[in-house]
Design an enzyme around this catalytic site. Structure first.
Site, PDB file in Angstrom:
ATOM      1  N   SER A 242      19.279  41.218  10.626  1.00 58.36           N
ATOM      2  CA  SER A 242      18.566  41.420   9.347  1.00 58.36           C
ATOM      3  C   SER A 242      18.878  40.311   8.350  1.00 58.36           C
ATOM      4  O   SER A 242      17.979  39.840   7.636  1.00 58.36           O
ATOM      5  CB  SER A 242      18.907  42.788   8.750  1.00 58.36           C
ATOM      6  OG  SER A 242      20.309  42.971   8.647  1.00 58.36           O
ATOM      7  N   HIS A 272      20.244  47.214  16.372  1.00 58.08           N
ATOM      8  CA  HIS A 272      20.782  46.861  15.048  1.00 58.08           C
ATOM      9  C   HIS A 272      20.797  48.130  14.193  1.00 58.08           C
ATOM     10  O   HIS A 272      21.400  49.118  14.585  1.00 58.08           O
ATOM     11  CB  HIS A 272      19.931  45.712  14.496  1.00 58.08           C
ATOM     12  CG  HIS A 272      20.442  45.061  13.253  1.00 58.08           C
ATOM     13  ND1 HIS A 272      21.753  45.154  12.835  1.00 58.08           N
ATOM     14  CD2 HIS A 272      19.820  44.279  12.330  1.00 58.08           C
ATOM     15  CE1 HIS A 272      21.895  44.468  11.701  1.00 58.08           C
ATOM     16  NE2 HIS A 272      20.735  43.932  11.373  1.00 58.08           N
ATOM     17  N   HIS A 318      29.872  45.513  19.607  1.00 61.69           N
ATOM     18  CA  HIS A 318      29.434  44.611  18.536  1.00 61.69           C
ATOM     19  C   HIS A 318      29.357  43.180  19.050  1.00 61.69           C
ATOM     20  O   HIS A 318      30.146  42.796  19.925  1.00 61.69           O
ATOM     21  CB  HIS A 318      30.377  44.670  17.329  1.00 61.69           C
ATOM     22  CG  HIS A 318      29.755  44.135  16.088  1.00 61.69           C
ATOM     23  ND1 HIS A 318      29.847  42.810  15.744  1.00 61.69           N
ATOM     24  CD2 HIS A 318      28.986  44.728  15.145  1.00 61.69           C
ATOM     25  CE1 HIS A 318      29.176  42.624  14.616  1.00 61.69           C
ATOM     26  NE2 HIS A 318      28.641  43.770  14.234  1.00 61.69           N
ATOM     27  N   ARG A 327      34.299  49.180   8.538  1.00 55.07           N
ATOM     28  CA  ARG A 327      33.267  49.992   7.875  1.00 55.07           C
ATOM     29  C   ARG A 327      33.243  51.395   8.498  1.00 55.07           C
ATOM     30  O   ARG A 327      32.945  52.377   7.825  1.00 55.07           O
ATOM     31  CB  ARG A 327      31.885  49.334   8.000  1.00 55.07           C
ATOM     32  CG  ARG A 327      31.831  47.941   7.378  1.00 55.07           C
ATOM     33  CD  ARG A 327      30.516  47.242   7.680  1.00 55.07           C
ATOM     34  NE  ARG A 327      30.318  47.067   9.112  1.00 55.07           N
ATOM     35  CZ  ARG A 327      29.189  46.595   9.665  1.00 55.07           C
ATOM     36  NH1 ARG A 327      28.163  46.266   8.895  1.00 55.07           N
ATOM     37  NH2 ARG A 327      29.088  46.451  10.977  1.00 55.07           N
ATOM     38  N   ASP A 373      27.643  52.139  12.511  1.00 55.98           N
ATOM     39  CA  ASP A 373      26.591  53.138  12.711  1.00 55.98           C
ATOM     40  C   ASP A 373      27.089  54.415  13.377  1.00 55.98           C
ATOM     41  O   ASP A 373      26.402  55.430  13.374  1.00 55.98           O
ATOM     42  CB  ASP A 373      25.456  52.541  13.545  1.00 55.98           C
ATOM     43  CG  ASP A 373      24.792  51.378  12.824  1.00 55.98           C
ATOM     44  OD1 ASP A 373      24.583  51.498  11.604  1.00 55.98           O
ATOM     45  OD2 ASP A 373      24.502  50.363  13.466  1.00 55.98           O
TER      46      ASP A 373
END
Ligand code: CMX
Length: 435
Positions: A242, A272, A318, A327, A373
């Site tokens: 992105s 993604h 990843h 995160r 995610d």
């Protein structure tokens, strides 16, 4: 105190000089080499981009302008004492490299609230989308339409001097970010609720207002989660799809709206941003299939079924990271603090302990650990935002903070049209194959 634009006006000439001098001394230094495997392999590890806001380390994860996530949580102004950092403050940090004062942070909240209105035709456009159109497609559609408002596009067609590009880019970036909650919440209210969107409170912060438009502001914990969420998903250096797409489209001098719409389209891919929707779907399906209280063995078997079916385990792995994503950890901390007893969190925790072992045994993935995610869905579920198809839209709102701050720097530093070199297999073979 200075406004963000005033501060930028001071900083930009200094950074322009810094880059000029650096390039003069080190411009011909070799940054890396590229193998044929890398050319076929999605350019993994190829060093060829400039991204000012954040740098990702494979082991420790992301740093925003040199600061880790826990450092940001400690240093950036929050809405409540000891609470989560405000995305407004993170944006200031990403743009300037400086931690804003509470007053400066408040000035961004006020500015974004004031700029948040949508043109009527964009509202109509969203309202006319069928509920079956994926929220990300609606989001992208609306952002493309907002291009109508672009200061940059107007200035360009009026013949603006190159040296001034960053000004209208900044104005567009601020307008775009300000309007995202209105766009995103309208989609949510249309697709899942009664189609009515509340009014923005001009004196509140961005996350409160976004929560309000969605219909969740009464739960203070949800608003705090929104603040954390919008900080965590903002920026992950320049090579992720992105960020890179936004930068690439922007390098053609397409305006910030068109550039960001491009970025949203790549965020909408399941490898993604869409992974956050897929994770929850996968986890719920597992619960349905093997039950709430499935044993470790049952879970392990379910994992192998996914892998043997030629599918990825969403939320794990990843392209750059080789450890658990900080995160992910920040969201896990939030869960431990606010919803330690939640059964779905218990399951997510279980998966956190089981999946890396299975992926390691499977032996393909370079990184068996969870990414951002894998944890966002369980938090949103807990607070009643249950519509999984919508989750990537929240990621998109946050991602704007990172990519818009970089786009301002792209224009300020005069970064050119991006155009790397490609070859055909036939040509590469002619160049290198022995016979
Ligand atoms: N489950 C199963 N297999 C996986 C896997 C996973 N979670 N992660 C990687 N692999 C596989 C790859 O598909 C690849 O297989 P092939 O050799 O058959 O093509 C192999 O392991 C090597 O891949 P890699 O070098 O470890 O990973 P990449 O850099 O190619 O891809 C990513 C990274 C994120 C796309 C991948 O790990 C993946 O598909 N994960 C699941 C989807 C996901 O969570 N995406 C979100 C990432 C964060 C974000 O952008 O939002």
């Amino acid at each position: 105190a200075k406004s963000l634009k005033e501060r930028l006006t001071e900083i930009i000439p200094e950074r322009q000089e810094e880059v000029k001098a650096f390039k003069k001394d080190y411009g011909n230094t070799v940054l890396g080499e590229v193998t044929i495997n890398q050319a076929y392999g999605g350019m993994r590890g190829v060093k060829g981009l400039i991204w000012e806001g954040s740098v990702l380390d494979a082991e420790e994860g992301i740093r925003f302008r040199g600061k880790t996530i826990p450092e940001c949580q400690k240093e950036l102004p929050s809405a409540i004492p000891g609470g989560e950092p405000l995305p407004e403050a993170l944006f200031w940090l990403l743009v300037t490299g400086e931690v804003p004062t509470p007053e400066q942070t408040k000035s961004i909240s006020n500015e974004w609230a004031a700029r948040s209105g949508l043109p009527e035709f964009v509202e109509d456009l969203i309202d006319r989308c069928p509920k079956t159109l994926h929220p990300m497609a609606q989001f992208s559609l609306a952002i493309n339409a907002l291009q109508h408002e672009s200061n940059f596009a107007k200035a360009y067609s009026n013949g603006i001097n190159k040296a001034d590009y960053w000004g209208p880019t900044y104005e567009d970036a601020m307008d775009l970010i300000a309007k995202l909650p209105q766009v995103a919440a309208r989609i949510y209210r249309n697709v899942y609720k009664d189609g009515k969107v509340a009014d923005i409170d001009l004196d509140q912060d961005y996350s409160y207002n976004f929560s309000k438009l969605l219909g969740f502001e009464e739960n203070k914990e949800f608003v705090e989660l929104m603040r954390l969420y919008l900080v965590l998903h903002s920026d992950h250096e320049g090579g992720n799809a992105s960020a890179h797409t936004t930068h690439l489209v922007g390098s053609t001098l397409a305006d910030p709206y068109l550039s960001f719409a491009g970025g949203l389209n790549s965020l909408a891919g399941p490898l993604h941003g869409l992974a956050n929707q897929e994770v929850l779907r996968w986890t719920m399906k597992m619960q349905e299939t093997i039950g709430q209280d499935a044993s470790d063995e049952q879970i392990t078997k379910y994992l192998w079924d996914t892998l043997n079916g030629g599918k990825v385990v969403p939320g794990f792995g990843h392209a750059v990271l080789r450890k658990t994503d900080p995160r992910y950890m920040a969201q896990r901390e939030f869960a431990l603090k606010h919803l330690p007893e939640d059964p779905l969190f218990a399951l997510v925790s279980k998966l956190y302990h089981i999946i890396p072992g299975v992926l390691t045994e499977h032996g393909k993935t370079a990184n068996p650990f969870p990414n951002v995610d894998a944890h966002s869905g369980v938090l949103l579920q807990y607070y009643g935002l249950k519509e999984q198809d919508y989750y990537t839209v929240l990621f998109g709102v946050s991602r704007a903070l990172g990519v818009m701050s970089q786009l301002v720097w792209d224009r300020a530093l005069g970064l050119p049209l991006e155009r790397p070199k490609s070859y055909s297999t036939a040509h590469l073979k002619k160049m290198y194959a022995k016979n």
